[in-house]
Design an enzyme around this catalytic site. Structure first.
Site, PDB file in Angstrom:
ATOM      1  N   GLU A 112      42.789  46.832  39.363  1.00 38.95           N
ATOM      2  CA  GLU A 112      41.905  45.691  39.599  1.00 38.95           C
ATOM      3  C   GLU A 112      41.714  44.974  38.271  1.00 38.95           C
ATOM      4  O   GLU A 112      41.448  45.596  37.249  1.00 38.95           O
ATOM      5  CB  GLU A 112      40.553  46.139  40.128  1.00 38.95           C
ATOM      6  CG  GLU A 112      39.599  44.984  40.331  1.00 38.95           C
ATOM      7  CD  GLU A 112      38.243  45.420  40.843  1.00 38.95           C
ATOM      8  OE1 GLU A 112      37.486  44.548  41.306  1.00 38.95           O
ATOM      9  OE2 GLU A 112      37.920  46.618  40.765  1.00 38.95           O
ATOM     10  N   PRO A 154      40.142  36.982  32.744  1.00 43.89           N
ATOM     11  CA  PRO A 154      39.756  36.916  31.335  1.00 43.89           C
ATOM     12  C   PRO A 154      38.866  35.710  31.058  1.00 43.89           C
ATOM     13  O   PRO A 154      39.006  34.657  31.683  1.00 43.89           O
ATOM     14  CB  PRO A 154      41.093  36.772  30.603  1.00 43.89           C
ATOM     15  CG  PRO A 154      42.110  37.335  31.547  1.00 43.89           C
ATOM     16  CD  PRO A 154      41.600  36.975  32.911  1.00 43.89           C
ATOM     17  N   THR A 175      39.464  40.175  40.646  1.00 42.89           N
ATOM     18  CA  THR A 175      38.070  39.919  40.963  1.00 42.89           C
ATOM     19  C   THR A 175      37.549  38.857  40.016  1.00 42.89           C
ATOM     20  O   THR A 175      37.807  38.910  38.824  1.00 42.89           O
ATOM     21  CB  THR A 175      37.242  41.209  40.783  1.00 42.89           C
ATOM     22  OG1 THR A 175      37.780  42.201  41.658  1.00 42.89           O
ATOM     23  CG2 THR A 175      35.782  40.982  41.100  1.00 42.89           C
TER      24      THR A 175
END
Length: 65
Positions: free
Chosen positions: A22, A26, A54
């Site tokens: 996962e 950034p 995510t």
């Protein structure tokens, strides 16, 4: 497109382990560069079953995802 439950089912039938990664989007351009130039190539060599991305709470980093 394959669904995650199908990927797990195929791994069970083949008797092999399955793992995934996962990623969080950034926050900086430097983080983007490291993800694409170093992290992803290294992890792809491990053969994950799938990867997920995510993004921040409330969609705060949605554009980059």
């Amino acid at each position: 497109m394959r669904f995650i439950h199908d990927i797990y089912q195929d791994a069970r039938k083949a008797g092999r382990p399955l793992f995934s990664f996962e990623f969080f989007t950034p926050k900086t351009e430097e983080g983007d560069r490291k993800l694409f130039e170093r992290t992803l190539p290294a992890l792809c060599g491990l053969g994950p079953g799938y990867c997920s991305v995510t993004y921040g709470a409330g969609g705060s980093t949605r554009e980059k995802t």
